[in-house]
Write a protein that holds these residues in place. Sequence first.
Motif, short mmCIF file in Angstrom:
data_model
loop_
_atom_site.label_atom_id
_atom_site.label_comp_id
_atom_site.label_asym_id
_atom_site.label_seq_id
_atom_site.Cartn_x
_atom_site.Cartn_y
_atom_site.Cartn_z
N GLY A 15 0.89 -1.26 0.10
CA GLY A 15 0.15 -0.06 -0.16
C GLY A 15 0.83 1.24 0.04
O GLY A 15 2.05 1.26 -0.14
N SER A 16 0.03 2.39 0.18
CA SER A 16 0.62 3.79 0.16
C SER A 16 0.34 4.54 1.31
O SER A 16 -0.78 4.47 1.69
N LEU A 17 1.33 5.52 1.73
CA LEU A 17 0.88 6.39 2.29
C LEU A 17 1.49 7.84 2.22
O LEU A 17 2.88 7.61 1.45
N ARG A 18 1.12 8.90 2.41
CA ARG A 18 1.59 10.15 2.21
C ARG A 18 1.95 10.90 3.54
O ARG A 18 0.77 11.27 4.31
N LEU A 19 3.17 11.02 3.89
CA LEU A 19 3.44 11.81 5.23
C LEU A 19 3.61 13.38 4.69
O LEU A 19 4.20 13.48 3.56
N SER A 20 3.15 14.35 5.66
CA SER A 20 3.41 15.66 5.29
C SER A 20 4.16 16.27 6.67
O SER A 20 4.25 15.66 7.77
N CYS A 21 4.95 17.41 6.37
CA CYS A 21 5.56 17.88 7.54
C CYS A 21 5.31 19.50 7.48
O CYS A 21 5.94 20.03 6.27
N ALA A 22 4.90 20.04 8.41
CA ALA A 22 4.48 21.31 8.30
C ALA A 22 5.58 22.31 8.94
O ALA A 22 5.69 21.81 10.16
N ALA A 23 6.14 23.26 8.70
CA ALA A 23 6.99 23.96 9.09
C ALA A 23 6.55 25.47 9.49
O ALA A 23 5.52 25.93 8.99
N SER A 24 7.04 26.00 10.69
CA SER A 24 6.61 27.36 10.94
C SER A 24 7.84 28.06 11.90
O SER A 24 8.63 27.36 12.08
N GLY A 25 7.66 29.34 11.94
CA GLY A 25 8.56 30.04 12.74
C GLY A 25 9.76 30.75 12.11
O GLY A 25 10.11 31.72 12.51
N ARG A 26 10.23 30.16 11.06
CA ARG A 26 11.47 30.73 10.25
C ARG A 26 11.03 30.53 8.57
O ARG A 26 10.17 29.84 8.23
N THR A 27 11.92 31.08 7.86
CA THR A 27 11.82 31.13 6.34
C THR A 27 11.99 29.52 6.05
O THR A 27 13.10 29.23 5.81
N PHE A 28 10.96 28.89 5.49
CA PHE A 28 10.90 27.41 5.13
C PHE A 28 11.65 27.39 3.98
O PHE A 28 12.72 26.20 4.06
N SER A 29 12.04 28.12 3.09
CA SER A 29 12.54 28.04 1.80
C SER A 29 14.25 28.15 2.19
O SER A 29 14.95 27.90 1.23
N ASN A 30 14.64 28.42 3.26
CA ASN A 30 16.05 28.54 3.59
C ASN A 30 16.66 27.24 3.78
O ASN A 30 17.86 27.04 4.07
N TYR A 31 15.60 26.21 3.88
CA TYR A 31 16.16 24.82 4.64
C TYR A 31 16.04 23.81 3.75
O TYR A 31 14.97 23.53 3.13
N ASN A 32 16.95 22.85 3.64
CA ASN A 32 16.90 21.78 3.03
C ASN A 32 16.11 20.89 3.96
O ASN A 32 16.25 21.06 5.50
N MET A 33 15.39 19.91 3.49
CA MET A 33 14.42 18.96 4.57
C MET A 33 14.67 17.64 4.46
O MET A 33 15.10 17.19 3.34
N GLY A 34 14.93 16.89 5.33
CA GLY A 34 14.99 15.52 5.40
C GLY A 34 13.85 14.64 5.93
O GLY A 34 13.09 15.27 7.02
N TRP A 35 13.84 13.28 5.81
CA TRP A 35 12.83 12.44 6.58
C TRP A 35 13.78 11.24 6.83
O TRP A 35 14.68 10.88 6.29
N PHE A 36 13.72 10.99 8.17
CA PHE A 36 14.41 9.89 8.98
C PHE A 36 13.40 8.93 9.65
O PHE A 36 12.02 9.43 9.67
N ARG A 37 13.84 7.88 9.82
CA ARG A 37 12.66 6.64 10.39
C ARG A 37 13.87 6.19 11.60
O ARG A 37 15.07 6.09 11.63
N GLN A 38 13.10 5.83 12.61
CA GLN A 38 13.62 4.95 13.64
C GLN A 38 12.74 4.13 14.48
O GLN A 38 11.52 4.08 14.58
#
Length: 123
Positions: A15-38
Motif C-alpha cells: 500500500g501507500s501513505l503520504r506523510l506531510s511535515c508542516a513548518a513554522s517560525g522561520r523562512t522554510f525555503s531557506n532549509y533543506n528538508m529530510g525524512w528519517f525513521r527509527q
Amino acid sequence: VQLQAFGGGLVQAGGSLRLSCAASGRTFSNYNMGWFRQNPGKEREFVAAISWSGLNTYFAESVKGRFTISRENNKNTVFLQMNSLKPEDTAVYYCAADNAPNIAVRAALYDYWGQGTLVTVSS
C-alpha cells in the motif's frame, strides 16, 4: 523552525501513505528538508532529503524507486510519498530541517526536528 509531521498510520504491505511535515517560525525555503525513521533500540536512519529549492533530492537505497519527496515552499510543507510499502518500512518517521548549503544524510547535521509519526506496515 518548528516542525510537525503527520500522515502516519497502519497500511498493508504494497500500500501507500503520504506523510506531510508542516513548518513554522522561520523562512522554510531557506532549509533543506529530510525524512528519517527509527525503530526502538536502533539508530535513526536516513530516508530521503530535498534541497531548499526542491531541485535536488536524495534517497536511501532501501526506498529508492518506491518513495518520493517533494515540497511546497509557499505552503511551508514537505511531503514523503511512500508507495509499495514493506513491513520493514515500519518505523516512526521524523522530518528535519537543515540550513547547510548541501543536502545531508547524517541526522546529526540537521538542526530542527519534528515529533515523529508512526508508520506500521502489516504483512
